[in-house]
Design an enzyme around this catalytic site. Sequence first.
Site, mmCIF file in Angstrom:
data_model
loop_
_atom_site.group_PDB
_atom_site.id
_atom_site.type_symbol
_atom_site.label_atom_id
_atom_site.label_comp_id
_atom_site.label_asym_id
_atom_site.label_seq_id
_atom_site.Cartn_x
_atom_site.Cartn_y
_atom_site.Cartn_z
ATOM 1 N N HIS A 239 11.130 23.287 34.201
ATOM 2 C CA HIS A 239 9.977 23.376 34.666
ATOM 3 C C HIS A 239 9.781 23.773 35.976
ATOM 4 O O HIS A 239 8.579 24.275 36.590
ATOM 5 C CB HIS A 239 9.017 22.013 34.348
ATOM 6 C CG HIS A 239 9.248 20.999 35.485
ATOM 7 N ND1 HIS A 239 10.056 19.921 35.191
ATOM 8 C CD2 HIS A 239 8.662 20.612 36.676
ATOM 9 C CE1 HIS A 239 9.934 19.013 36.152
ATOM 10 N NE2 HIS A 239 9.454 19.573 37.075
ATOM 11 N N ASP B 94 15.489 19.811 30.259
ATOM 12 C CA ASP B 94 14.696 20.336 31.373
ATOM 13 C C ASP B 94 15.454 20.807 32.458
ATOM 14 O O ASP B 94 15.564 20.185 33.603
ATOM 15 C CB ASP B 94 13.724 19.217 31.690
ATOM 16 C CG ASP B 94 12.532 19.961 32.612
ATOM 17 O OD1 ASP B 94 12.754 21.030 33.154
ATOM 18 O OD2 ASP B 94 11.676 19.128 32.895
ATOM 19 N N SER C 102 11.661 16.666 41.353
ATOM 20 C CA SER C 102 12.017 17.431 40.323
ATOM 21 C C SER C 102 13.299 18.336 40.371
ATOM 22 O O SER C 102 13.270 19.270 41.407
ATOM 23 C CB SER C 102 10.823 18.187 39.483
ATOM 24 O OG SER C 102 10.292 17.591 38.780
HETATM 25 N N1 ARG Z 1 6.054 15.384 34.854
HETATM 26 C C1 ARG Z 1 7.200 16.252 35.208
HETATM 27 C C2 ARG Z 1 6.827 16.513 36.675
HETATM 28 O O1 ARG Z 1 5.986 16.064 37.265
HETATM 29 C C3 ARG Z 1 7.474 17.612 34.343
HETATM 30 C C4 ARG Z 1 6.353 18.470 34.534
HETATM 31 C C5 ARG Z 1 6.547 19.817 33.484
HETATM 32 N N2 ARG Z 1 6.365 19.449 32.315
HETATM 33 C C6 ARG Z 1 4.993 19.712 31.642
HETATM 34 N N3 ARG Z 1 5.324 19.255 30.272
HETATM 35 N N4 ARG Z 1 4.088 20.091 31.733
HETATM 36 O O2 ARG Z 1 6.765 17.572 37.220
HETATM 37 N N1 GLU Z 2 8.315 16.476 37.243
HETATM 38 C C1 GLU Z 2 8.219 15.855 38.699
HETATM 39 C C2 GLU Z 2 8.424 17.024 39.673
HETATM 40 O O1 GLU Z 2 8.129 18.265 39.384
HETATM 41 C C3 GLU Z 2 8.996 14.814 39.243
HETATM 42 C C4 GLU Z 2 8.469 13.752 38.221
HETATM 43 C C5 GLU Z 2 7.925 12.630 39.358
HETATM 44 O O2 GLU Z 2 6.869 13.138 39.739
HETATM 45 O O3 GLU Z 2 8.674 12.037 39.669
HETATM 46 O O4 GLU Z 2 8.833 17.098 40.924
#
Ligand code: ARG
Ligand code: GLU
Length: 717
Positions: free
Chosen positions: A92, A228, A652
């Site tokens: 991502h 991921d 991330s």
């Molecule tokens: N939650 C993770 C972060 O904050 C992954 C985000 C990307 N994935 C998604 N399905 N939108 O960035």
């Molecule tokens: N998916 C998050 C990022 O893009 C990390 C997850 C979080 O927020 O801890 O940095």
Amino acid sequence: MRKIAICLLAFVLLTLPSVADEGMWIPMLLKKYNIEDMQKAGFKLTAEDIYSINQASLKDAVVGLGYEDRPFSHFCTGEIVSDQGLVITNHHCSYGMIQAHSTLEHNYLRDGFWASSLKEELINPGITASILVRMEDVTERIMKAVEGVADEASRAEKIKEECERIEAAAVEGTNLKANIKPYFNGNQYFMCVFKVFRDVRLVGAPNSAIGKFGGDTDNWVWPRHTGDFSVLRIYAGKDNEPAEVSEHNVPYKPAKSFKISARGMNEGDFTMVFGYPGTTKEYLTSYAIDQIAQVENPNKVKIRTAKLNVINEAMASDELLRIKYSAKAASVANAWKKWQGEIKGLERFRTADGKRRMEQEFDNWVRTSGNSEYAGLTARYKKLYEARRGYVLALAYASEAGLGGAEIIGLLSLFDKFFKVYEETEDKEALKVGLLERTKAFYKDYDVVTDLRILKEMLRLYNSSGMEEHWIPEEVRALAGDMSDLDKWFKKSIFTDQARLEAFVGDLTSKSIAKARKEPLYRMMQGIQTLVKEQISPRLNEIQRELSMLDRAWIAGLMEMRPDKVFYPDANSTLRVAYGKIAGYAPRDGVYYLPYTTLSGIIEKDNPDIYDYNVPERLKELYRTKDFGPYAQDGDVPVCFIATNHTTGGNSGSPVLDGEGNLVGINFDRAWEGVMSDMQYSSEICRNIAVDIRYVLFIIDKYAGARRLIDEMDIVF
Ligand code: ARG
Ligand code: GLU
């Protein structure tokens, strides 16, 4: 049976070594504050091994990913895993890059991408990879520069000037870049000096069915089965130093790269996350928490829900629309879902109540210690947050439903900026070229029908927000009040058709600009901008300035009140270490989540009818034939794991390391029940989610057949 399970759980919980878990620590200060605790928890190396200015250390293998125009607000982290500058980060994190290289013919989002040689690795203009060279405490110099300056605005100005001076002096005559940031709400300042590489190439990415498996359905959720990860490479000039993008550049030879351990980890084992967490707000008061949980988050969630409904429907209806909107939808949905989890977590853990108790304790301390410096602090907080409420809500609508709502409004604000320069600039031709480029980029991922539907939803919500009338621009009220003309305005607009817009830019004149500015949509965009500029921002900024004074005093006061406690600074997009252990958790009564998932779980979730759970045939085949290579454990391939490391957005792609500093996973998310950890961490329930390095290797090696990458890495089995 039940008894055994409970005993087992109790045993697991009791035998886990006690670690602080909470905290994002400054690498340079580990020696002073953390290393003993870390070693007690199972860390086998020294503080020097993590951060050193005298020898190669782990920090030399951690990269902050950024954009050329703002390289220090790292959007993600990555780690170097070979002596040829190979970097692993999340799928991502590279999503925008993968998407930008994708077309209907070469759909790398859908099919994945694996360069089979250096030559095939794809350039990503504007992406930077920064490596920390050293950091330095510059608090004293900054404080000296603002001695006796009482006015907050001039103080900020003075600090900015002094920072620039120190930064310039620090890197004079080098190609390094320095950046100073405040810590502890401005009670301390540290300078970070970086090498900023500007040639970062895409080497490989699994298809979305792996890299984004579970999609937005599973996002922020454990148990998880997302692969991921993606692979990049840093290129440098022949001298191994940062250089402009060029075909003459060569793979960067790092001072350090991570060794990879495919040996596996167990519940209770030490882990640490080394990366660039973006923003946390652990020291907020109850007033702020209440405002977030009751005003900001719920309203922003409502607006984004409406937007996502439209986008998701469009994406499900057409493959091209799916490509066009995938990156946008993911980013809209990401915060949308997190905000909801935050509300839940803050309520469940009664965060505001806890803060209220702390505020009371603070007030008592101020009274009994006779410390007049902090007298009335909490009362002033209360008043300011009350004053802030209306402005924050108005801004949420102006930005989420207005300027950041329908994309056309964003395009209009962009053109508006260009138009303002048009009159003054000598080089009108260059301006046109710039505008044409922007137009093309915009239309590559734009769909008029979808956007009009979004616009209507946004107007409807804006107009029915329940805010006092003066918070809703007249133009919004007019258009929303009678949408019958909207289709017509939208259709006729110069901006809603690529050919028309390009022709318009082609012979731009003062007259045609004047005409464009009269369009109802344009006037609405201006109406919202004016509201923000004249009604919202001035007062809100004033409040924020006062708040930042309070915030500074608040932390200083807390530190005085609790002289024995070791505080950690909120995340600010600088390099930090979080450490903890692999651990499951109990999301609710009667349920305990194991800390590991496996390939079997992916197969369990398989459902060709659901886009997010459509497992690729090739993966199923590897599963059926048990063709796992050396990456299996107990007859299955480990996929993801969770740990108690305190992380946030920006983390991330961060390396998750074992006690010996070996790479065992790639951090990519947090678990739903604990996403309030940006405001309140609880080791009971807050978990970071990582993809197990063995799944990464399995996919690269067995699934994608990209052996050349495996051969570059140093893997211990
Ligand atoms: N939650 C993770 C972060 O904050 C992954 C985000 C990307 N994935 C998604 N399905 N939108 O960035
Ligand atoms: N998916 C998050 C990022 O893009 C990390 C997850 C979080 O927020 O801890 O940095």
